[in-house]
Write an enzyme that holds these catalytic residues in place. Structure first.
Site, PDB file in Angstrom:
ATOM      1  N   THR A  29       0.819  -1.226   0.000  1.00  0.00           N
ATOM      2  CA  THR A  29       0.000   0.000   0.000  1.00  0.00           C
ATOM      3  C   THR A  29       0.845   1.265   0.000  1.00  0.00           C
ATOM      4  OG1 THR A  29      -0.120   0.043   2.426  1.00  0.00           O
ATOM      5  CG2 THR A  29      -1.845  -1.164   1.245  1.00  0.00           C
ATOM      6  N   CYS A  33       2.419   2.623   9.451  1.00  0.00           N
ATOM      7  CA  CYS A  33       1.408   2.669  10.509  1.00  0.00           C
ATOM      8  C   CYS A  33       2.040   2.519  11.879  1.00  0.00           C
ATOM      9  CB  CYS A  33       0.399   1.528  10.331  1.00  0.00           C
ATOM     10  SG  CYS A  33      -0.410   1.456   8.722  1.00  0.00           S
ATOM     11  N   CYS A  37      -2.553   0.189  14.766  1.00  0.00           N
ATOM     12  CA  CYS A  37      -3.447   0.544  13.659  1.00  0.00           C
ATOM     13  C   CYS A  37      -4.662  -0.390  13.620  1.00  0.00           C
ATOM     14  CB  CYS A  37      -2.706   0.476  12.330  1.00  0.00           C
ATOM     15  SG  CYS A  37      -3.705   1.062  10.926  1.00  0.00           S
ATOM     16  N   ARG A  62       4.254   6.766   3.054  1.00  0.00           N
ATOM     17  CA  ARG A  62       3.485   7.903   3.558  1.00  0.00           C
ATOM     18  C   ARG A  62       2.675   7.479   4.783  1.00  0.00           C
ATOM     19  NH1 ARG A  62       0.819   5.896  -0.861  1.00  0.00           N
ATOM     20  NH2 ARG A  62      -1.418   5.472  -0.603  1.00  0.00           N
ATOM     21  N   CYS A  64      -0.167   6.620   7.497  1.00  0.00           N
ATOM     22  CA  CYS A  64      -1.526   6.086   7.442  1.00  0.00           C
ATOM     23  C   CYS A  64      -2.525   7.149   7.898  1.00  0.00           C
ATOM     24  CB  CYS A  64      -1.609   4.857   8.352  1.00  0.00           C
ATOM     25  SG  CYS A  64      -3.260   4.167   8.524  1.00  0.00           S
ATOM     26  N   CYS A  67      -4.514   5.364  11.562  1.00  0.00           N
ATOM     27  CA  CYS A  67      -3.876   5.335  12.885  1.00  0.00           C
ATOM     28  C   CYS A  67      -3.048   6.588  13.165  1.00  0.00           C
ATOM     29  CB  CYS A  67      -3.001   4.095  13.036  1.00  0.00           C
ATOM     30  SG  CYS A  67      -1.561   4.038  11.935  1.00  0.00           S
ATOM     31  N   ASP A 419      19.297  12.716  49.032  1.00  0.00           N
ATOM     32  CA  ASP A 419      17.910  12.935  49.438  1.00  0.00           C
ATOM     33  C   ASP A 419      17.537  12.015  50.600  1.00  0.00           C
ATOM     34  OD1 ASP A 419      15.126  14.076  48.380  1.00  0.00           O
ATOM     35  OD2 ASP A 419      14.851  11.987  48.999  1.00  0.00           O
TER      36      ASP A 419
END
Length: 467
Positions: A29, A33, A37, A62, A64, A67, A419
């Site tokens: 695709t 993601c 997702c 690129r 998604c 998500c 401390d």
């Protein structure tokens, strides 16, 4: 290095503990993601795993649209432990390359341009400017998804001064035009409300209690499920309220600013104040190995203060007094020297503290002199954001500087060995070597503080004499 089998298990389980620790690129695709997702998981043969969104983008994938990788928490792992590199990333995220050229950033870092470029190529495979543009575009994508700001205001809020340059950069880094993304994704509320994600677990109640005990009237507000305060960034003024949404592993942040140009660094500062990018699962696994007898509280977060200067003031006013007395002193300082907002105050500036005689503060003169000296130095330093340098000032010792570094900068590896609360907890554990807990000793400090309820918070038990 990423373990493909572990990544596969995490993405198939949509395990939110791995959100932001790696990204899943799908070759069929062309998108990448988050492990959480909601889309149907792709076949493993079509998957590549990346440590950062930048690496996936660099290889042509690129983000998604379902998500929204722009909303994932950052991963300290890919940011590394190189001090100069980490500081460069922080300054760039705060807008250093929007306001000045690369040479000015290098001057602040004390290194040459060539070395900084080499450092970014070795660590990320891109130039500092490419990294900055990538971050700007991801933030713009988040605003396009989550708000109704016009595209022109999204560009401005993301650090772009030209709409044409914004459109070009967004297409190059995201693969879509900004207006096309708004048409596809525009689910948002009226006003400026952002969803800031974190990796579970998140121990909200201890953080809530810590802030509630120290909240300054007129400056901060704390409720059962929220924390908020007035904020200042340069000449910009505003406020935020962050409401915890444990079901979605996020905070819903309502935010108002009178100048959107500083929105990106302000949002990053909110993330730091709430410690949203910590990977507590990995941190606690490390501490469990380093300190075998330690009973761990899951999801403890560093309780941040808005600025290093404010953290330093709170630490100085908290020397040798109770938590109630320290809160009263800070409240008096805010009421007398803070900038009125109409319904409260902004925290005083270094200049306002340095030029006041502080006679209204009921504390020893030596500590007043320390506070004035610190404020005067901070006002003249221009950038005093490294508290570990403050010990050169009379009256500020290692505990005060370390405490301010832990709360005012989110430093993950501060060891408060002097401390009282830490010493008390260590006494029950027997002999341990705190060095084994590096680089997460700030979280070890929090875990030790949580071991037993104390009559007074350890931050105010310090007996650090003025020098």
């Amino acid at each position: 290095m990423l373990d493909p089998s572990q990544c596969r298990q995490a993405r198939l389980a949509r395990d939110a503990r791995f959100d932001g620790r790696f990204f899943v690129a799908v070759t069929s695709t062309g998108v990448y993601c988050r492990p959480i997702c909601p889309a149907t998981p792709p076949h493993e043969r079509n998957v590549r795993y990346y440590e950062s969104a930048l690496a996936a983008s660099r290889d042509g994938f690129r983000p998604c649209l379902r998500c929204r990788p722009d909303s994932a928490p950052d991963s300290p792992a890919w940011r590394g432990t190189h001090v100069t590199f980490e500081r460069a990333l922080r300054l760039i995220d705060e807008g250093a390359l929007r306001e000045a050229p690369l040479g000015a950033l290098c001057e602040r870092l004390g290194i040459g341009e060539r070395y900084l470029r080499q450092l970014f190529q070795q660590r990320l495979g891109v130039s500092p400017k490419s990294y900055a543009l990538h971050r700007q575009c991801l933030f713009a994508k988040q605003l396009l998804h989550q708000t109704r700001l016009p595209v022109t205001e999204v560009a401005y809020a993301s650090g772009f001064r030209s709409l044409r340059r914004f459109n070009d950069a967004f297409r190059r880094h995201i693969g879509l035009a900004p207006r096309e993304l708004r048409r596809r994704g525009g689910t948002s509320d009226d006003g400026l409300t952002l969803t800031l994600a974190y990796r579970p677990p998140y121990a909200w109640q201890p953080l809530h209690d810590f802030h509630r005990q120290r909240a300054i009237d007129g400056l901060e507000w704390v409720g059962e499920h929220h924390y908020g305060r007035h904020v200042r960034w340069g000449s910009a003024r505003g406020w935020f309220t962050a409401e915890h949404d444990p079901e979605h592993h996020a905070f819903r942040v309502r935010l108002m600013l009178d100048d959107l140009a500083v929105l990106a660094p302000v949002v990053r500062r909110i993330r730091r104040v709430l410690d949203l990018d910590a990977d507590t699962t990995a941190i606690e696994a490390h501490l469990g190995r380093a300190v075998p007898g330690l009973s761990l509280t899951e999801g403890l977060r560093l309780p941040g203060v808005w600025s290093p200067f404010e953290a330093g003031v709170r630490a100085i006013l908290g020397q040798q007094v109770s938590i109630i007395a320290a809160r009263r002193l800070v409240g008096s300082l805010v009421e007398r020297l803070g900038e009125p907002t109409g319904d409260g105050y902004h925290f005083p500036t270094p200049e306002s503290v340095a030029t006041n005689d502080l006679e209204f503060l009921r504390m020893p003169g030596a500590r007043k002199a320390t506070l004035q000296r610190f404020a005067s130095w901070y006002a003249g330093a221009g950038s005093g954001d490294d508290p570990l340098q403050w010990t050169a000032l009379k009256g500020i010792g290692p505990w005060t500087a370390n405490y301010a570094a832990m709360r005012g900068t989110g430093h993950p590896d501060i060891w408060l060995d002097g401390d009282a609360g830490v010493r008390r907890a260590l006494g029950h554990l027997g002999g341990i070597d705190p060095a084994d807990a590096a680089p997460w000793r700030s979280y070890l400090t929090l875990q030790l503080w949580s071991q037993e309820p104390a009559p007074d918070n350890p931050e105010h038990n310090v007996m650090e004499a003025s020098r």
